[in-house]
Design a protein around this motif. Structure first.
Motif, PDB file in Angstrom:
ATOM      1  N   PRO A  91      -7.911   5.037 -10.461  1.00  0.00           N
ATOM      2  CA  PRO A  91      -8.031   3.643 -10.022  1.00  0.00           C
ATOM      3  C   PRO A  91      -7.343   3.417  -8.682  1.00  0.00           C
ATOM      4  CG  PRO A  91      -6.448   3.838 -11.817  1.00  0.00           C
ATOM      5  CD  PRO A  91      -7.067   5.194 -11.634  1.00  0.00           C
ATOM      6  N   GLN A  92      -7.832   2.428  -7.940  1.00  0.00           N
ATOM      7  CA  GLN A  92      -7.259   2.129  -6.630  1.00  0.00           C
ATOM      8  C   GLN A  92      -5.963   1.333  -6.736  1.00  0.00           C
ATOM      9  OE1 GLN A  92     -10.164   0.345  -4.088  1.00  0.00           O
ATOM     10  NE2 GLN A  92     -11.313   2.232  -3.900  1.00  0.00           N
ATOM     11  N   GLU A  93      -5.780   0.606  -7.810  1.00  0.00           N
ATOM     12  CA  GLU A  93      -4.567  -0.189  -7.989  1.00  0.00           C
ATOM     13  C   GLU A  93      -3.817   0.306  -9.217  1.00  0.00           C
ATOM     14  OE1 GLU A  93      -5.331  -4.388  -8.076  1.00  0.00           O
ATOM     15  OE2 GLU A  93      -6.488  -4.315  -6.223  1.00  0.00           O
ATOM     16  N   VAL A  94      -2.578   0.720  -9.010  1.00  0.00           N
ATOM     17  CA  VAL A  94      -1.714   1.174 -10.098  1.00  0.00           C
ATOM     18  C   VAL A  94      -0.300   0.662  -9.866  1.00  0.00           C
ATOM     19  CG1 VAL A  94      -3.057   3.277 -10.555  1.00  0.00           C
ATOM     20  CG2 VAL A  94      -1.113   3.362  -8.999  1.00  0.00           C
ATOM     21  N   THR A  95       0.469   0.623 -10.926  1.00  0.00           N
ATOM     22  CA  THR A  95       1.883   0.300 -10.814  1.00  0.00           C
ATOM     23  C   THR A  95       2.638   1.611 -10.692  1.00  0.00           C
ATOM     24  OG1 THR A  95       1.600  -1.697 -12.143  1.00  0.00           O
ATOM     25  CG2 THR A  95       3.840  -0.817 -11.954  1.00  0.00           C
TER      26      THR A  95
ATOM     27  N   ILE B 129       0.839  -1.199   0.000  1.00  0.00           N
ATOM     28  CA  ILE B 129       0.000   0.000   0.000  1.00  0.00           C
ATOM     29  C   ILE B 129       0.874   1.248   0.000  1.00  0.00           C
ATOM     30  CG2 ILE B 129      -1.706   1.319   1.334  1.00  0.00           C
ATOM     31  CD1 ILE B 129      -2.755  -1.357   0.201  1.00  0.00           C
ATOM     32  N   VAL B 130       0.495   2.208  -0.830  1.00  0.00           N
ATOM     33  CA  VAL B 130       1.034   3.564  -0.758  1.00  0.00           C
ATOM     34  C   VAL B 130      -0.179   4.442  -0.499  1.00  0.00           C
ATOM     35  CG1 VAL B 130       2.215   5.429  -1.954  1.00  0.00           C
ATOM     36  CG2 VAL B 130       2.932   3.061  -2.338  1.00  0.00           C
ATOM     37  N   ASP B 131      -0.216   5.057   0.667  1.00  0.00           N
ATOM     38  CA  ASP B 131      -1.357   5.872   1.080  1.00  0.00           C
ATOM     39  C   ASP B 131      -1.028   7.341   0.841  1.00  0.00           C
ATOM     40  OD1 ASP B 131      -3.680   6.809   2.215  1.00  0.00           O
ATOM     41  OD2 ASP B 131      -3.146   6.258   4.268  1.00  0.00           O
ATOM     42  N   ILE B 132      -1.664   7.925  -0.163  1.00  0.00           N
ATOM     43  CA  ILE B 132      -1.416   9.320  -0.523  1.00  0.00           C
ATOM     44  C   ILE B 132      -2.094  10.228   0.493  1.00  0.00           C
ATOM     45  CG2 ILE B 132      -1.783  11.081  -2.292  1.00  0.00           C
ATOM     46  CD1 ILE B 132      -1.797   8.793  -4.346  1.00  0.00           C
ATOM     47  N   TYR B 133      -1.366  11.237   0.963  1.00  0.00           N
ATOM     48  CA  TYR B 133      -1.900  12.173   1.964  1.00  0.00           C
ATOM     49  C   TYR B 133      -2.784  13.233   1.308  1.00  0.00           C
ATOM     50  CZ  TYR B 133      -2.229  15.860   5.383  1.00  0.00           C
ATOM     51  OH  TYR B 133      -2.724  16.817   6.237  1.00  0.00           O
ATOM     52  N   PHE B 134      -3.944  13.467   1.931  1.00  0.00           N
ATOM     53  CA  PHE B 134      -4.853  14.539   1.530  1.00  0.00           C
ATOM     54  C   PHE B 134      -5.179  15.383   2.747  1.00  0.00           C
ATOM     55  CE2 PHE B 134      -5.497  11.312  -1.686  1.00  0.00           C
ATOM     56  CZ  PHE B 134      -5.471  12.075  -2.853  1.00  0.00           C
ATOM     57  N   GLU B 135      -5.372  16.677   2.538  1.00  0.00           N
ATOM     58  CA  GLU B 135      -5.679  17.608   3.621  1.00  0.00           C
ATOM     59  C   GLU B 135      -7.010  17.284   4.292  1.00  0.00           C
ATOM     60  OE1 GLU B 135      -3.982  20.275   4.902  1.00  0.00           O
ATOM     61  OE2 GLU B 135      -2.255  19.893   3.602  1.00  0.00           O
ATOM     62  N   ASN B 136      -7.954  16.746   3.507  1.00  0.00           N
ATOM     63  CA  ASN B 136      -9.274  16.471   4.077  1.00  0.00           C
ATOM     64  C   ASN B 136      -9.944  15.305   3.352  1.00  0.00           C
ATOM     65  OD1 ASN B 136     -10.727  17.574   1.723  1.00  0.00           O
ATOM     66  ND2 ASN B 136      -9.944  19.546   2.445  1.00  0.00           N
ATOM     67  N   ARG B 137     -10.988  14.815   3.955  1.00  0.00           N
ATOM     68  CA  ARG B 137     -11.722  13.659   3.427  1.00  0.00           C
ATOM     69  C   ARG B 137     -12.328  13.955   2.062  1.00  0.00           C
ATOM     70  NH1 ARG B 137     -14.004   8.932   5.271  1.00  0.00           N
ATOM     71  NH2 ARG B 137     -16.063   8.426   4.455  1.00  0.00           N
ATOM     72  N   GLN B 138     -12.834  15.171   1.886  1.00  0.00           N
ATOM     73  CA  GLN B 138     -13.458  15.553   0.612  1.00  0.00           C
ATOM     74  C   GLN B 138     -12.463  15.419  -0.543  1.00  0.00           C
ATOM     75  OE1 GLN B 138     -15.108  19.504   0.645  1.00  0.00           O
ATOM     76  NE2 GLN B 138     -15.603  19.454  -1.525  1.00  0.00           N
ATOM     77  N   ASN B 139     -11.248  15.883  -0.358  1.00  0.00           N
ATOM     78  CA  ASN B 139     -10.225  15.767  -1.403  1.00  0.00           C
ATOM     79  C   ASN B 139      -9.862  14.309  -1.666  1.00  0.00           C
ATOM     80  OD1 ASN B 139     -10.271  18.530  -1.326  1.00  0.00           O
ATOM     81  ND2 ASN B 139      -8.156  18.778  -0.659  1.00  0.00           N
ATOM     82  N   ALA B 140      -9.784  13.521  -0.604  1.00  0.00           N
ATOM     83  CA  ALA B 140      -9.454  12.098  -0.749  1.00  0.00           C
ATOM     84  C   ALA B 140     -10.548  11.363  -1.532  1.00  0.00           C
ATOM     85  CB  ALA B 140      -9.252  11.461   0.615  1.00  0.00           C
ATOM     86  N   LEU B 141     -11.799  11.635  -1.214  1.00  0.00           N
ATOM     87  CA  LEU B 141     -12.899  10.969  -1.917  1.00  0.00           C
ATOM     88  C   LEU B 141     -12.983  11.403  -3.374  1.00  0.00           C
ATOM     89  CD1 LEU B 141     -15.624  10.994   0.883  1.00  0.00           C
ATOM     90  CD2 LEU B 141     -14.263   9.053   0.072  1.00  0.00           C
TER      91      LEU B 141
END
Length: 109
Positions: free
Chosen positions: A82-86, A63-75
């Motif tokens: 896509p959720q899975e990428v190389t 897993i690589v979890d990208i940081y977002f300032e807030n939930r709205q930006n993450a969603l």
């Protein structure tokens, strides 16, 4: 938790949207530049139990979890990409050294 509220990573570096990502440092070394298709680079500056346990992939993939300032930006991001990428990983030329409150070493990869 306290670290997240202060926008500080587990390495003591400031988290920033468009810059930071959480990784399992046993797989992707801290401060590595991670290049994602279509969105560009993020830097491995954080980790967490769910990332190490691979919770989001059911244990199948790192897993690589990208940081977002807030939930709205993450969603919004999750709906668009896509959720899975190389990804491509470029380990930092700077040796990682934990230093609480250290200035970020972004751009050294």
């Amino acid at each position: 938790d306290t670290w997240s509220a202060a926008k500080m990573s587990s390495t003591g570096r400031q988290l920033a949207e468009g810059v930071s990502a959480a990784v399992d440092p046993a797989i992707i070394p801290y401060l590595s530049r991670i290049v994602f298709p279509d969105i560009g680079s993020r830097f491995a500056t954080d980790t967490g139990g769910a990332v190490i346990r691979r919770t989001a992939s059911g244990g199948r993939l790192p897993i690589v979890d990208i940081y977002f300032e807030n939930r709205q930006n993450a969603l919004a991001f999750a709906r668009q990409y896509p959720q899975e990428v190389t990804v491509k990983v470029y380990p930092s030329k700077t040796r990682y050294k934990y230093a609480k409150g250290a200035p970020p070493a972004y751009g050294t990869a």
